[in-house]
Write an enzyme that holds these catalytic residues in place. Structure first.
Site, PDB file in Angstrom:
ATOM      1  N   HIS A  57       0.722  -1.124  -0.343  1.00  0.00           N
ATOM      2  CA  HIS A  57      -0.059   0.089   0.091  1.00  0.00           C
ATOM      3  C   HIS A  57       0.730   1.329   0.037  1.00  0.00           C
ATOM      4  O   HIS A  57       0.160   2.242   0.010  1.00  0.00           O
ATOM      5  CB  HIS A  57      -0.821   0.197   1.144  1.00  0.00           C
ATOM      6  N   HIS A  72       1.610   6.867  -0.831  1.00  0.00           N
ATOM      7  CA  HIS A  72       0.639   5.987  -0.111  1.00  0.00           C
ATOM      8  C   HIS A  72      -0.555   5.749  -1.127  1.00  0.00           C
ATOM      9  O   HIS A  72      -1.118   6.651  -1.472  1.00  0.00           O
ATOM     10  CB  HIS A  72       0.454   6.782   1.135  1.00  0.00           C
TER      11      HIS A  72
END
Length: 149
Positions: A57, A72
């Site tokens: 992620h 992110h």
């Protein structure tokens, strides 16, 4: 000066619009955020450098000047336990700007109940260290998001 380019195609919305107080309050660092197009794609490196942190992620690339840039992929996506993300490089790899790092599907992230918005943050920086900050525009992969003085 380091130019940080967009790791994704989408709409730049700025950190203040990120649905997470840690990012929207710039507690991680200054930068911006992208609301990505809803189709499978690869997030690419925003700078030339070394991958110092790599998770499904999120990833951090540090450039030759020691500037770390965090990308992110979505908000609270750590809770997906890597489902729907494919790592394309390894921690410690040297990468070039535009090189594929993680393959993912923002629409699947959204379908799983998470925000696909992607903060791109200058780690250990102050807001006045950045210039030409993009906050409200459409971007393609490789377009400049900000410059790091």
């Amino acid at each position: 000066m380091t130019s940080v380019t967009s790791p994704l195609e989408g709409r730049v919305i700025g950190l203040a619009a990120v649905p997470d107080p840690v990012f929207s309050g710039a507690m991680v660092g200054p930068g911006t955020a992208i609301d990505p197009v809803r189709e499978p794609s690869a997030a690419v490196s925003p700078v030339d450098g070394v991958v110092v942190s790599l998770h499904p992620h999120a990833f951090v690339v540090v450039d030759a000047e020691g500037h770390g840039v965090l990308t992110h992929l979505g908000i609270d996506t750590v809770q997906l336990n890597g489902e729907g993300f494919e790592l394309l490089v390894n921690k410690g790899d040297n990468v070039t700007r535009g090189q594929d790092i993680v393959r993912w599907d923002p629409a699947a992230v959204e379908a799983a109940g998470k925000s696909p918005v992607c903060p791109v943050v200058a780690l250990e920086a102050t807001a006045d260290a950045l210039s030409d900050l993009a906050e409200d525009s459409d971007v393609k992969v490789g377009d400049t998001l900000f410059s790091w003085k």
